[in-house]
Design a protein around this motif. Structure first.
Motif, mmCIF file in Angstrom:
data_model
loop_
_atom_site.group_PDB
_atom_site.id
_atom_site.type_symbol
_atom_site.label_atom_id
_atom_site.label_comp_id
_atom_site.label_asym_id
_atom_site.label_seq_id
_atom_site.Cartn_x
_atom_site.Cartn_y
_atom_site.Cartn_z
ATOM 1 N N GLU A 182 -102.523 -77.061 -9.497
ATOM 2 C CA GLU A 182 -102.278 -76.350 -10.278
ATOM 3 C C GLU A 182 -102.197 -76.325 -11.815
ATOM 4 O O GLU A 182 -103.056 -76.078 -13.129
ATOM 5 C CB GLU A 182 -101.904 -74.388 -10.022
ATOM 6 C CG GLU A 182 -102.608 -74.588 -8.765
ATOM 7 C CD GLU A 182 -102.579 -72.964 -8.410
ATOM 8 O OE1 GLU A 182 -101.635 -72.414 -9.093
ATOM 9 O OE2 GLU A 182 -102.620 -72.197 -7.125
ATOM 10 N N ASN A 183 -100.316 -76.912 -11.822
ATOM 11 C CA ASN A 183 -100.342 -77.249 -13.211
ATOM 12 C C ASN A 183 -100.770 -78.545 -13.703
ATOM 13 O O ASN A 183 -101.331 -78.653 -14.775
ATOM 14 C CB ASN A 183 -98.378 -77.747 -12.755
ATOM 15 C CG ASN A 183 -98.113 -77.947 -13.505
ATOM 16 O OD1 ASN A 183 -98.185 -77.196 -14.842
ATOM 17 N ND2 ASN A 183 -96.676 -77.405 -13.741
ATOM 18 N N TRP A 184 -101.349 -79.893 -12.813
ATOM 19 C CA TRP A 184 -102.288 -81.023 -13.923
ATOM 20 C C TRP A 184 -103.785 -80.480 -13.433
ATOM 21 O O TRP A 184 -103.747 -81.379 -14.381
ATOM 22 C CB TRP A 184 -101.518 -82.217 -12.524
ATOM 23 C CG TRP A 184 -100.456 -82.422 -12.583
ATOM 24 C CD1 TRP A 184 -98.635 -82.194 -13.475
ATOM 25 C CD2 TRP A 184 -100.323 -83.515 -12.011
ATOM 26 N NE1 TRP A 184 -98.500 -82.578 -13.132
ATOM 27 C CE2 TRP A 184 -98.371 -83.957 -12.059
ATOM 28 C CE3 TRP A 184 -100.350 -84.904 -11.396
ATOM 29 C CZ2 TRP A 184 -97.787 -84.744 -11.695
ATOM 30 C CZ3 TRP A 184 -99.853 -85.817 -10.689
ATOM 31 C CH2 TRP A 184 -98.021 -85.616 -10.935
ATOM 32 N N ALA A 185 -103.798 -79.266 -13.118
ATOM 33 C CA ALA A 185 -106.025 -80.200 -13.351
ATOM 34 C C ALA A 185 -106.255 -80.398 -14.540
ATOM 35 O O ALA A 185 -106.903 -80.954 -14.285
ATOM 36 C CB ALA A 185 -105.885 -78.327 -12.773
ATOM 37 N N PRO A 186 -106.087 -79.857 -15.599
ATOM 38 C CA PRO A 186 -106.548 -80.268 -16.962
ATOM 39 C C PRO A 186 -106.096 -81.733 -17.200
ATOM 40 O O PRO A 186 -106.718 -81.811 -17.846
ATOM 41 C CB PRO A 186 -106.185 -79.050 -18.212
ATOM 42 C CG PRO A 186 -104.953 -78.237 -17.206
ATOM 43 C CD PRO A 186 -104.911 -78.770 -15.845
ATOM 44 N N TYR A 187 -105.465 -81.997 -17.318
ATOM 45 C CA TYR A 187 -105.123 -83.661 -16.678
ATOM 46 C C TYR A 187 -105.315 -84.549 -15.305
ATOM 47 O O TYR A 187 -104.875 -85.870 -15.748
ATOM 48 C CB TYR A 187 -103.387 -83.415 -17.733
ATOM 49 C CG TYR A 187 -103.411 -82.839 -18.959
ATOM 50 C CD1 TYR A 187 -103.725 -83.844 -20.156
ATOM 51 C CD2 TYR A 187 -102.863 -81.944 -18.560
ATOM 52 C CE1 TYR A 187 -103.293 -82.870 -20.992
ATOM 53 C CE2 TYR A 187 -103.263 -81.041 -19.680
ATOM 54 C CZ TYR A 187 -103.018 -81.954 -21.206
ATOM 55 O OH TYR A 187 -102.261 -80.514 -22.158
ATOM 56 N N LEU A 188 -106.388 -83.960 -14.793
ATOM 57 C CA LEU A 188 -106.806 -84.723 -13.690
ATOM 58 C C LEU A 188 -107.595 -85.835 -13.714
ATOM 59 O O LEU A 188 -108.156 -84.957 -14.056
ATOM 60 C CB LEU A 188 -106.506 -83.954 -12.248
ATOM 61 C CG LEU A 188 -104.913 -83.257 -11.453
ATOM 62 C CD1 LEU A 188 -104.580 -82.845 -10.865
ATOM 63 C CD2 LEU A 188 -104.188 -85.214 -10.774
ATOM 64 N N SER A 189 -107.441 -86.988 -13.232
ATOM 65 C CA SER A 189 -109.113 -87.875 -13.295
ATOM 66 C C SER A 189 -108.447 -88.140 -12.033
ATOM 67 O O SER A 189 -109.672 -88.679 -11.477
ATOM 68 C CB SER A 189 -108.843 -88.713 -14.358
ATOM 69 O OG SER A 189 -109.800 -89.849 -14.435
ATOM 70 N N HIS A 190 -107.512 -88.059 -11.333
ATOM 71 C CA HIS A 190 -107.455 -88.887 -9.666
ATOM 72 C C HIS A 190 -106.704 -88.452 -8.581
ATOM 73 O O HIS A 190 -105.497 -87.864 -9.132
ATOM 74 C CB HIS A 190 -107.668 -91.056 -10.332
ATOM 75 C CG HIS A 190 -107.913 -91.593 -8.740
ATOM 76 N ND1 HIS A 190 -108.991 -91.718 -8.075
ATOM 77 C CD2 HIS A 190 -107.205 -92.652 -8.408
ATOM 78 C CE1 HIS A 190 -109.052 -92.966 -7.699
ATOM 79 N NE2 HIS A 190 -107.794 -92.899 -7.011
#
Length: 249
Positions: A182-190
């Motif tokens: 949830e914390n990383w979702a906007p920056y997650l690519s892989h």
């Protein structure tokens, strides 16, 4: 989840066979050890090209042994940069679209503030010359999701995103993997997908461990529909079949 978003790491002997069978991609793991880019390159390259026959989609995992992009010593950072440039060059040769890089955190060497500060310096310098390749930073021994998030935000370059290794979170962090997601979702690519019982980073099959895998994968796809997912397992077929049986691919 879409099949075109799913990859298999070549740490599994059956990765290429199962990728072809199910129409999945491949994450090239042979260059995790840097000597395969040097003295062992001819034989390694030949083996990789055989594994990639008939595979359309590829990701490449960069070397990580003795490489610290978070290093305080500029000469150590220079070595990491040299190896990453080699990895990016190979990724382009193989037609890969992303390169996975470890953040390099070691709790016995770095205070978290040093880790984030020096990493931001490294990646800003490295990305001044556009590598023409998306780089995704992977968590390994990090215990707090905020550190890598601060690095990516601090660098502020669209080429640099995050890779969430859920098995590493489960083994090394007391913060639940759902919170990292949830914390990383906007920056997650892989994503790197594997399971364990929290005691060690065993890269166990998806059904063998304490991560609620079906719930996590469904939520990951909901929050990050354009992300790619690599099953980083020692044997791929059983877990891929489980995904198919559970309508996850």
């Amino acid at each position: 989840m879409r099949r075109e978003n799913i990859y298999l790491s070549t740490i599994a002997d059956d990765a290429s066979k199962i990728a072809r069978k199910y129409g999945l991609g491949i994450e090239i793991a042979e260059y995790c050890t840097a000597w395969n880019m040097d003295d062992e390159f001819t034989s390694t390259d030949a083996a990789v090209r055989i594994k990639l026959e008939g595979i359309e989609r590829k990701v490449l995992h960069a070397p990580f042994n003795e490489l610290f992009p978070c290093a305080i010593d500029r000469k150590a950072r220079a070595l990491a940069a040299e190896r990453y440039r080699q990895a990016i060059g190979l990724a382009k040769t193989y037609g890969a679209t992303k390169v996975v890089v470890h953040g390099g955190y070691n709790p016995w060497i770095y205070y978290p503030v040093w880790y984030t500060e020096q990493s931001i310096i490294f990646w800003k310098e490295f990305l001044r010359e556009d590598p023409g390749m998306e780089i995704v930073l992977e968590n390994v021994l990090e215990t707090d999701p905020q550190w890598l998030l601060d690095i990516v935000k601090g660098v502020g370059n669209p080429r640099l995103k995050l890779c969430l290794d859920i098995g590493h979170v489960n083994a090394y962090s007391k913060i639940p993997v759902m919170d990292w997601l949830e914390n990383w979702a906007p920056y997650l690519s892989h994503f790197h997908i594997h399971n364990n019982d929290t005691s060690w980073d065993t890269h166990s099959p998806l059904t063998e461990g304490t991560i609620p895998m079906k719930d996590l994968l469904e939520k990951a796809y909901l929050l990050c529909p354009d992300a790619t997912f690599t099953l980083e397992l020692m044997e791929a077929e059983a877990s891929v079949k489980w995904m198919a049986d559970n309508d996850l691919i």
